[in-house]
Design a protein around this motif. Structure first.
Motif, PDB file in Angstrom:
ATOM      1  N   THR A   1      -1.538   8.789   2.020  1.00  0.00           N
ATOM      2  CA  THR A   1      -1.773   7.370   2.246  1.00  0.00           C
ATOM      3  C   THR A   1      -1.707   6.904   4.157  1.00  0.00           C
ATOM      4  O   THR A   1      -2.239   7.436   4.224  1.00  0.00           O
TER       5      THR A   1
ATOM      6  N   ASP B   1       7.979 -10.388   8.452  1.00  0.00           N
ATOM      7  CA  ASP B   1       8.263  -8.992   9.325  1.00  0.00           C
ATOM      8  C   ASP B   1       9.709  -8.618   9.438  1.00  0.00           C
ATOM      9  O   ASP B   1      10.180  -9.411   9.819  1.00  0.00           O
ATOM     10  N   LEU B   2       9.102  -7.681   8.076  1.00  0.00           N
ATOM     11  CA  LEU B   2      11.457  -7.056   8.700  1.00  0.00           C
ATOM     12  C   LEU B   2      11.177  -5.938   9.614  1.00  0.00           C
ATOM     13  O   LEU B   2      12.360  -6.376   9.892  1.00  0.00           O
TER      14      LEU B   2
ATOM     15  N   TYR C   1      11.367   6.376  15.620  1.00  0.00           N
ATOM     16  CA  TYR C   1      11.352   6.592  13.364  1.00  0.00           C
ATOM     17  C   TYR C   1      12.792   7.613  13.589  1.00  0.00           C
ATOM     18  O   TYR C   1      13.129   7.433  12.800  1.00  0.00           O
TER      19      TYR C   1
ATOM     20  N   LYS D   1      15.472   7.186  11.170  1.00  0.00           N
ATOM     21  CA  LYS D   1      15.413   7.766  10.005  1.00  0.00           C
ATOM     22  C   LYS D   1      17.002   7.803   9.681  1.00  0.00           C
ATOM     23  O   LYS D   1      17.124   8.608   8.559  1.00  0.00           O
TER      24      LYS D   1
ATOM     25  N   ASN E   1      11.365   0.651   1.140  1.00  0.00           N
ATOM     26  CA  ASN E   1      10.887   1.904   1.404  1.00  0.00           C
ATOM     27  C   ASN E   1       9.718   1.363   3.428  1.00  0.00           C
ATOM     28  O   ASN E   1       8.992   2.246   2.845  1.00  0.00           O
TER      29      ASN E   1
ATOM     30  N   GLN F   1       0.634  -0.747   0.359  1.00  0.00           N
ATOM     31  CA  GLN F   1       0.118  -0.106  -0.203  1.00  0.00           C
ATOM     32  C   GLN F   1       0.910   1.430   0.331  1.00  0.00           C
ATOM     33  O   GLN F   1       2.214   1.351   0.032  1.00  0.00           O
TER      34      GLN F   1
ATOM     35  N   ASP G   1       6.174  -7.207   2.693  1.00  0.00           N
ATOM     36  CA  ASP G   1       5.212  -6.774   3.259  1.00  0.00           C
ATOM     37  C   ASP G   1       4.610  -7.732   4.355  1.00  0.00           C
ATOM     38  O   ASP G   1       4.816  -9.016   4.005  1.00  0.00           O
TER      39      ASP G   1
ATOM     40  N   SER H   1       0.438   8.607   6.529  1.00  0.00           N
ATOM     41  CA  SER H   1      -0.224  10.039   6.193  1.00  0.00           C
ATOM     42  C   SER H   1      -1.426   9.911   7.560  1.00  0.00           C
ATOM     43  O   SER H   1      -2.298  11.228   8.121  1.00  0.00           O
TER      44      SER H   1
ATOM     45  N   LEU I   1       3.101   3.942  -0.679  1.00  0.00           N
ATOM     46  CA  LEU I   1       3.834   4.579  -1.478  1.00  0.00           C
ATOM     47  C   LEU I   1       4.875   3.764  -2.043  1.00  0.00           C
ATOM     48  O   LEU I   1       5.115   3.478  -3.340  1.00  0.00           O
TER      49      LEU I   1
ATOM     50  N   TYR J   1      -0.991  12.534   9.782  1.00  0.00           N
ATOM     51  CA  TYR J   1      -1.645  13.593   9.533  1.00  0.00           C
ATOM     52  C   TYR J   1      -2.308  14.601  10.157  1.00  0.00           C
ATOM     53  O   TYR J   1      -3.192  13.638  10.435  1.00  0.00           O
TER      54      TYR J   1
HETATM   55  N1  LIG Z   1       3.569   8.994   4.800  1.00  0.00           N
HETATM   56  C1  LIG Z   1       4.841  10.773   4.765  1.00  0.00           C
HETATM   57  O1  LIG Z   1       4.170  11.599   4.238  1.00  0.00           O
HETATM   58  C2  LIG Z   1       5.881  10.066   4.643  1.00  0.00           C
HETATM   59  C3  LIG Z   1       6.460  11.010   4.485  1.00  0.00           C
HETATM   60  C4  LIG Z   1       7.711  11.085   4.808  1.00  0.00           C
HETATM   61  C5  LIG Z   1       9.146   9.329   4.774  1.00  0.00           C
HETATM   62  N2  LIG Z   1       7.647   8.914   4.417  1.00  0.00           N
HETATM   63  C6  LIG Z   1       8.606   7.546   3.816  1.00  0.00           C
HETATM   64  O2  LIG Z   1       7.610   6.951   2.924  1.00  0.00           O
HETATM   65  C7  LIG Z   1       7.838   5.695   3.369  1.00  0.00           C
HETATM   66  C8  LIG Z   1       6.160   4.802   2.475  1.00  0.00           C
HETATM   67  O3  LIG Z   1       5.455   5.862   3.508  1.00  0.00           O
HETATM   68  P1  LIG Z   1       3.813   5.300   3.152  1.00  0.00           P
HETATM   69  O4  LIG Z   1       2.885   6.953   3.885  1.00  0.00           O
HETATM   70  O5  LIG Z   1       3.549   4.488   1.849  1.00  0.00           O
HETATM   71  O6  LIG Z   1       3.736   4.310   4.597  1.00  0.00           O
HETATM   72  P2  LIG Z   1       2.609   3.394   4.802  1.00  0.00           P
HETATM   73  O7  LIG Z   1       2.113   2.820   6.767  1.00  0.00           O
HETATM   74  O8  LIG Z   1       1.519   3.829   4.069  1.00  0.00           O
HETATM   75  O9  LIG Z   1       3.009   1.700   4.148  1.00  0.00           O
HETATM   76  C9  LIG Z   1       3.994   1.049   4.405  1.00  0.00           C
HETATM   77  C10 LIG Z   1       4.478   0.016   4.491  1.00  0.00           C
HETATM   78  O10 LIG Z   1       4.912  -0.504   5.126  1.00  0.00           O
HETATM   79  C11 LIG Z   1       4.857  -1.745   6.117  1.00  0.00           C
HETATM   80  N3  LIG Z   1       5.433  -2.481   6.913  1.00  0.00           N
HETATM   81  C12 LIG Z   1       5.247  -1.882   8.241  1.00  0.00           C
HETATM   82  N4  LIG Z   1       5.474  -2.421   9.412  1.00  0.00           N
HETATM   83  C13 LIG Z   1       5.948  -3.500   8.164  1.00  0.00           C
HETATM   84  C14 LIG Z   1       6.726  -4.944   8.606  1.00  0.00           C
HETATM   85  N5  LIG Z   1       7.448  -5.173   9.966  1.00  0.00           N
HETATM   86  N6  LIG Z   1       7.488  -5.248   7.655  1.00  0.00           N
HETATM   87  C15 LIG Z   1       7.286  -5.848   6.674  1.00  0.00           C
HETATM   88  N7  LIG Z   1       6.140  -4.315   6.558  1.00  0.00           N
HETATM   89  C16 LIG Z   1       5.685  -3.777   7.472  1.00  0.00           C
HETATM   90  C17 LIG Z   1       3.044  -1.742   5.629  1.00  0.00           C
HETATM   91  O11 LIG Z   1       2.290  -3.184   5.726  1.00  0.00           O
HETATM   92  C18 LIG Z   1       2.812  -0.577   4.631  1.00  0.00           C
HETATM   93  O12 LIG Z   1       2.255  -1.901   3.262  1.00  0.00           O
HETATM   94  C19 LIG Z   1       8.307   5.062   4.445  1.00  0.00           C
HETATM   95  O13 LIG Z   1       9.435   4.549   4.436  1.00  0.00           O
HETATM   96  C20 LIG Z   1       8.572   6.676   5.657  1.00  0.00           C
HETATM   97  O14 LIG Z   1       8.676   6.739   6.745  1.00  0.00           O
HETATM   98  C21 LIG Z   1       6.199   8.903   4.240  1.00  0.00           C
END
Ligand SMILES: NC(=O)c1ccc[n+]([C@@H]2O[C@H](COP(=O)([O-])OP(=O)(O)OC[C@H]3O[C@@H](n4cnc5c(N)ncnc54)[C@H](O)[C@@H]3O)[C@@H](O)[C@H]2O)c1
Length: 246
Positions: free
Chosen positions: A191, A63-64, A155, A159, A90, A16, A37, A194, A18, A198
């Motif tokens: 996402t 599970d990462l 977090y 990062k 990601n 899901q 995922d 967010s 990004l 957010y």
């Molecule tokens: N959403 C934002 O505004 C934002 C801003 C800055 C950076 N980011 C970064 O961008 C990336 C994507 O963000 P997003 O908003 O799409 O996040 P999201 O939470 O919508 O998606 C993250 C995905 O990672 C998976 N995940 C979580 N824990 C896991 C685990 N233990 N093992 C395997 N998979 C796992 C989730 O199931 C999900 O599908 C992330 O690294 C996030 O830190 C996002």
């Protein structure tokens, strides 16, 4: 590298948000993609969607935060597709908690998904990428990779940590023709992460993460002779800004 068709990629957090958008863009480019995922249910749906569109994808439920599972998952990806042209780490978990609230287990879970998995995945693809003549590794960073935010006790250092790993590996990877970069969403994205974190005001300006994907197509084409050691902000315009961190 100009054409990604037939090349392979590993994308974490691809069910899901990004990660899904990047995976869809890579399938569109003709790449074969290992999708990782923890959400196996969503992953199967996504894999069916990509396969129906003519894509060649491998869904891997993992599970990462778990080192052994992460190692098994990346070996499955390498076994199916060989050395990846691109590794996009990601996946991340952001649960805001204060220092008074957070437990060591909770801290380790978030750190492991972000930083430990980056290490395990990168180490597993490192020699195969060298043997293949190069490749591109990208870690998803954030404003939390260089600024402090309250209640991001895990977090935020996670990062920061991947930005450090990126800089180190970009230097080591150059003679082996491996590019290593960080990327950030250069716009608020719509996402699940967010949605949880957010404010209502921020949600008024968020954009479809699919708009950010041209930067990730560009990054997959990089190697040691191209862009490396940078933080790349992927903009909703389809363009990007890159800051040299070396
Ligand atoms: N959403 C934002 O505004 C934002 C801003 C800055 C950076 N980011 C970064 O961008 C990336 C994507 O963000 P997003 O908003 O799409 O996040 P999201 O939470 O919508 O998606 C993250 C995905 O990672 C998976 N995940 C979580 N824990 C896991 C685990 N233990 N093992 C395997 N998979 C796992 C989730 O199931 C999900 O599908 C992330 O690294 C996030 O830190 C996002």
């Amino acid at each position: 590298m100009d054409n990604l068709r037939g090349q392979s990629a590993i994308i974490t957090g691809a069910a899901q948000g990004l990660g899904y958008a990047i995976a869809k863009a890579y399938v569109h480019e003709g790449m074969r993609v290992a999708l990782m995922d923890i959400r196996g249910d969503l992953l199967e749906t996504v894999a069916s969607e990509f396969t129906a569109a003519g894509g060649d994808v491998l869904p891997i439920t993992v599970d990462l935060s778990d080192a052994a599972q992460t190692q098994t998952a990346v070996e499955a990806a390498l076994g199916q597709y060989g050395p990846p042209r691109a590794l996009i780490h990601n996946a991340a978990l952001l649960i805001t908690r204060s220092m008074r609230e957070i437990t060591l287990d909770q801290w380790q879970t978030e750190i492991n998904i972000i930083l430990q998995a980056a290490f395990i995945l990168s180490k597993a693809v490192w020699q195969p990428m060298i043997d293949a003549g190069g490749g591109s590794i990208v870690y998803l960073s954030s404003g939390s990779g260089y600024k402090g935010f309250i209640e991001e006790v895990a977090y935020n250092p996670g990062k920061h940590g991947i930005e450090g790993l990126m800089k180190c590996l970009a230097l080591e990877g150059k003679p082996f023709n491996i590019a290593v970069n960080c990327a950030t969403p250069g716009a608020p994205i719509n996402t699940p992460m967010s949605d949880t974190n957010y404010s209502e005001e921020q949600k008024q300006h968020w954009v479809d993460p699919a708009l950010l994907t041209p930067a990730f197509v560009y990054l997959a084409k990089q190697d040691g002779s191209g862009l490396s050691g940078h933080r790349v902000a992927a903009r909703a315009s389809g363009k990007w800004d890159a800051v040299d961190l070396l």
